[in-house]
Design a protein around this motif. Structure first.
Motif, mmCIF file in Angstrom:
data_model
loop_
_atom_site.group_PDB
_atom_site.id
_atom_site.type_symbol
_atom_site.label_atom_id
_atom_site.label_comp_id
_atom_site.label_asym_id
_atom_site.label_seq_id
_atom_site.Cartn_x
_atom_site.Cartn_y
_atom_site.Cartn_z
ATOM 1 N N ARG A 43 0.817 -1.225 0.000
ATOM 2 C CA ARG A 43 0.000 0.000 0.000
ATOM 3 C C ARG A 43 0.847 1.270 0.000
ATOM 4 O O ARG A 43 0.318 2.371 -0.192
ATOM 5 N N ASP A 44 2.147 1.126 0.242
ATOM 6 C CA ASP A 44 3.030 2.300 0.238
ATOM 7 C C ASP A 44 3.269 2.780 -1.191
ATOM 8 O O ASP A 44 3.369 1.979 -2.124
ATOM 9 N N SER A 45 3.375 4.079 -1.326
ATOM 10 C CA SER A 45 3.862 4.651 -2.578
ATOM 11 C C SER A 45 5.319 5.030 -2.369
ATOM 12 O O SER A 45 5.657 5.695 -1.377
ATOM 13 N N VAL A 46 6.166 4.602 -3.288
ATOM 14 C CA VAL A 46 7.612 4.703 -3.069
ATOM 15 C C VAL A 46 8.300 5.149 -4.361
ATOM 16 O O VAL A 46 7.927 4.690 -5.449
ATOM 17 N N VAL A 47 9.272 6.041 -4.230
ATOM 18 C CA VAL A 47 10.133 6.350 -5.378
ATOM 19 C C VAL A 47 11.494 5.708 -5.150
ATOM 20 O O VAL A 47 11.960 5.593 -4.009
ATOM 21 N N THR A 48 12.099 5.268 -6.225
ATOM 22 C CA THR A 48 13.472 4.756 -6.194
ATOM 23 C C THR A 48 14.271 5.569 -7.195
ATOM 24 O O THR A 48 13.845 5.728 -8.350
ATOM 25 N N VAL A 49 15.392 6.100 -6.753
ATOM 26 C CA VAL A 49 16.224 6.923 -7.638
ATOM 27 C C VAL A 49 17.578 6.261 -7.828
ATOM 28 O O VAL A 49 18.062 5.527 -6.962
ATOM 29 N N MET A 50 18.164 6.515 -8.971
ATOM 30 C CA MET A 50 19.515 6.025 -9.262
ATOM 31 C C MET A 50 20.112 6.971 -10.304
ATOM 32 O O MET A 50 19.413 7.405 -11.221
ATOM 33 N N ALA A 51 21.382 7.310 -10.141
ATOM 34 C CA ALA A 51 22.063 8.126 -11.159
ATOM 35 C C ALA A 51 22.342 7.211 -12.339
ATOM 36 O O ALA A 51 23.211 6.343 -12.269
ATOM 37 N N ALA A 52 21.583 7.418 -13.420
ATOM 38 C CA ALA A 52 21.514 6.376 -14.441
ATOM 39 C C ALA A 52 21.695 6.904 -15.855
ATOM 40 O O ALA A 52 21.418 8.069 -16.156
ATOM 41 N N TRP A 92 17.955 -2.325 -20.355
ATOM 42 C CA TRP A 92 18.986 -2.338 -19.307
ATOM 43 C C TRP A 92 19.368 -0.895 -19.027
ATOM 44 O O TRP A 92 19.583 -0.115 -19.970
ATOM 45 N N ILE A 93 19.400 -0.544 -17.751
ATOM 46 C CA ILE A 93 19.739 0.822 -17.343
ATOM 47 C C ILE A 93 21.003 0.769 -16.490
ATOM 48 O O ILE A 93 20.946 0.491 -15.293
ATOM 49 N N PRO A 94 22.157 1.003 -17.126
ATOM 50 C CA PRO A 94 23.392 1.053 -16.341
ATOM 51 C C PRO A 94 23.413 2.324 -15.498
ATOM 52 O O PRO A 94 22.679 3.277 -15.780
ATOM 53 N N SER A 95 24.284 2.343 -14.521
ATOM 54 C CA SER A 95 24.328 3.521 -13.646
ATOM 55 C C SER A 95 25.658 4.251 -13.777
ATOM 56 O O SER A 95 26.557 3.825 -14.496
ATOM 57 N N PHE A 96 25.759 5.339 -13.037
ATOM 58 C CA PHE A 96 26.995 6.106 -12.915
ATOM 59 C C PHE A 96 28.079 5.240 -12.263
ATOM 60 O O PHE A 96 29.269 5.471 -12.431
ATOM 61 N N GLY A 97 27.662 4.246 -11.512
ATOM 62 C CA GLY A 97 28.602 3.386 -10.800
ATOM 63 C C GLY A 97 28.695 3.796 -9.343
ATOM 64 O O GLY A 97 28.271 3.041 -8.456
ATOM 65 N N SER A 98 29.189 5.001 -9.102
ATOM 66 C CA SER A 98 29.294 5.501 -7.724
ATOM 67 C C SER A 98 27.947 6.059 -7.289
ATOM 68 O O SER A 98 27.783 7.269 -7.079
ATOM 69 N N THR A 99 26.979 5.201 -7.176
ATOM 70 C CA THR A 99 25.630 5.605 -6.795
ATOM 71 C C THR A 99 24.931 4.387 -6.202
ATOM 72 O O THR A 99 25.494 3.293 -6.184
ATOM 73 N N SER A 100 23.742 4.592 -5.706
ATOM 74 C CA SER A 100 22.926 3.477 -5.194
ATOM 75 C C SER A 100 21.498 3.681 -5.652
ATOM 76 O O SER A 100 21.103 4.794 -6.010
ATOM 77 N N ALA A 101 20.730 2.600 -5.650
ATOM 78 C CA ALA A 101 19.294 2.693 -5.910
ATOM 79 C C ALA A 101 18.631 2.997 -4.567
ATOM 80 O O ALA A 101 18.494 2.108 -3.724
ATOM 81 N N CYS A 102 18.239 4.248 -4.347
ATOM 82 C CA CYS A 102 17.755 4.723 -3.047
ATOM 83 C C CYS A 102 16.249 4.900 -3.065
ATOM 84 O O CYS A 102 15.711 5.524 -3.985
ATOM 85 N N CYS A 103 15.585 4.399 -2.045
ATOM 86 C CA CYS A 103 14.118 4.461 -1.971
ATOM 87 C C CYS A 103 13.657 5.512 -0.962
ATOM 88 O O CYS A 103 14.344 5.755 0.048
ATOM 89 N N GLU A 104 12.499 6.067 -1.207
ATOM 90 C CA GLU A 104 11.898 7.029 -0.272
ATOM 91 C C GLU A 104 10.374 6.928 -0.405
ATOM 92 O O GLU A 104 9.838 6.896 -1.507
ATOM 93 N N ARG A 105 9.710 6.860 0.742
ATOM 94 C CA ARG A 105 8.241 6.793 0.734
ATOM 95 C C ARG A 105 7.669 8.137 0.305
ATOM 96 O O ARG A 105 8.157 9.190 0.714
ATOM 97 N N VAL A 106 6.628 8.102 -0.520
ATOM 98 C CA VAL A 106 5.986 9.341 -0.958
ATOM 99 C C VAL A 106 5.078 9.847 0.162
ATOM 100 O O VAL A 106 4.210 9.099 0.632
ATOM 101 N N PRO A 107 5.267 11.086 0.606
ATOM 102 C CA PRO A 107 4.414 11.583 1.691
ATOM 103 C C PRO A 107 2.947 11.617 1.254
ATOM 104 O O PRO A 107 2.649 11.958 0.111
ATOM 105 N N GLY A 108 2.076 11.244 2.169
ATOM 106 C CA GLY A 108 0.659 11.231 1.844
ATOM 107 C C GLY A 108 0.192 9.922 1.220
ATOM 108 O O GLY A 108 -0.987 9.731 0.973
ATOM 109 N N GLY A 109 1.115 9.008 0.975
ATOM 110 C CA GLY A 109 0.759 7.670 0.484
ATOM 111 C C GLY A 109 0.559 7.597 -1.009
ATOM 112 O O GLY A 109 0.622 8.560 -1.727
#
Lengths: 71, 343
Positions: free
Chosen positions: B198-207, B326-343
């Motif tokens: 039920r959570d709404s979540v964004v995941t970011v990556m320098a890609a 396939w989405i390669p990344s910058f390398g020096s990065t991580s796939a970081c998640c954050e919950r969207v406020p308000g759901g």
């Protein structure tokens, strides 16, 4: 900046292409680094070209150190 | 509201505003909407109570206010309901492991990729289906653009000065898509990362932008994986020597074939880790020396493209057709998640 705070003399060697980035970063950090500018690029050079960059950087370091000594 | 929060300018037509803003470097080259007090107030009025903490944005190290982020969202064409997703994405790229400073100042063409999961996808009309990486859906376009404009206008990541990308990429305009949870045979990505469905979540990556994987001929899951492995084994990728995460976005049809043949996600990542490798004869001697200086040596007669199977993240998105990405990344990065406020 941290090193300078500890009394270590810091000289920054930067290629001409990246000088705007260094200047912008310095403004953001409110510092005024001693910068030695050499030609770009550094990667993919042959030995003669690389030796030229090293010599330019070395001469720049000497100039900065002389200036420090005279100040 | 203090005087510092509002900039008084003369009434301008939309075309005049575009020119005025561009002259000041406020934008991305495409037209923007003037962030009037009314539009910014409407954005702020729709925000939920609990919001992510704001902090300094590199490389400028300026800390944005909610109002300044809302103004950039207005400029990007976002609606008030889009702003919580933008704020979550902004909080996610501020995670130290994301390496915002490095990813914005690098010569690499990486952009802040935003993957959205959960109910907010449906509420905002985010595209997770056909052409999900492409044009045509407002939510995808404006959420990614709002993030990027904030990083440029407040973070200071202006091309040519702070942003030193050699070539850049189209993804730097906007790079936001949703997971096609409805057509995926696997658990949603955010649930695998520990969130509730039920959570709404964004995941970011320098890609990097998506690299297409076309496979119309394979009939089994293993055949599809062989094509994917071949596409991932790229000699010029940052992941070869910087390592770091990378994302496989399976098209629903490829995902269905893999699932039908009994492939689980851990089995897929393990197989791709073993097979997506680059033989040393495909890497120049000079580049092998360069890799060695970074501590990267071949594993026998191959180079790996990451430090292990867990670095490969997998989501499902897209519509009908035999394509994955396939989405390669910058390398020096991580796939970081954050919950969207308000759901």
């Amino acid at each position: 900046m941290e090193l300078q705070c500890r009394g270590v003399v810091v000289l920054l060697v930067v290629t001409r292409t990246f000088l705007p980035l260094v200047q912008a970063q310095a403004r953001a950090r409110r510092v005024d680094p001693r910068v030695i500018v050499i030609d770009h690029p550094l990667g993919g050079l042959n030995e003669t070209q690389l030796a030229g960059r090293i010599e330019a950087a070395y001469q720049g370091v000497l100039r900065e150190l002389d200036a420090l000594e005279g100040s | 509201m203090s005087g510092e929060d509002v900039l008084e300018i003369a009434d301008l037509t939309p075309a005049e505003w575009f020119g005025w803003a561009e002259e000041r470097g406020w934008g991305d080259g495409l037209p923007t909407i003037a962030p009037t007090e009314q539009l910014v107030e409407e954005m702020l009025a729709a925000l939920p109570g609990e919001l992510p903490e704001l902090g300094p944005l590199p490389p400028s190290r300026l800390t944005p206010t909610l109002r300044s982020i809302a103004a950039n969202a207005v400029m990007a064409g976002a609606r008030p309901a889009d702003l919580p997703v933008v704020l979550a994405a902004l909080a996610a790229v501020r995670t130290p492991e994301y390496n915002l400073h490095g990813s914005l100042a690098t010569t690499h063409p990486c952009a802040p990729m935003v993957l959205v999961n959960g109910p907010v996808r449906v509420r905002l009309g985010l595209n997770s289906g056909a052409n999900c990486f492409g044009q045509g859906t407002r939510a995808n376009a404006v959420i990614g653009r709002s993030l990027m404009l904030t990083l440029v206008n407040i973070g200071g990541a202006r091309p040519g000065t702070m942003d030193r990308s050699t070539q850049g990429s189209p993804a730097k305009y906007t790079f936001c898509f949703a997971e096609n949870q409805e057509d995926s045979p696997f658990l949603p990505y955010h649930v695998r990362r520990g969130f509730e469905p039920r959570d709404s979540v964004v995941t970011v990556m320098a890609a990097e932008p998506p690299h297409n994987i076309n496979d119309h001929g394979s009939r089994t899951g293993e055949e599809v994986l062989r094509t994917i492995a071949g596409t991932m084994a790229q000699a010029g990728s940052n992941n070869v020597y910087v390592k770091g995460p990378h994302l496989l976005v399976l098209g629903p049809e490829h995902a269905a074939t893999l699932h039908r043949d009994g492939w689980t996600l851990p089995a897929i990542t393990e197989w791709l880790w073993e097979h997506a490798r680059i033989t040393t004869d495909r890497i120049s001697a000079g580049n092998q020396r360069h890799f060695a200086e970074s501590g990267i040596k071949p594993d026998g007669d191959h180079y790996t493209i990451s430090t292990g199977p867990t670095q490969l993240h997998i989501a499902v998105a897209g519509g009908p057709g035999k394509h994955s990405a396939w989405i390669p990344s910058f390398g020096s990065t991580s796939a970081c998640c954050e919950r969207v406020p308000g759901g």
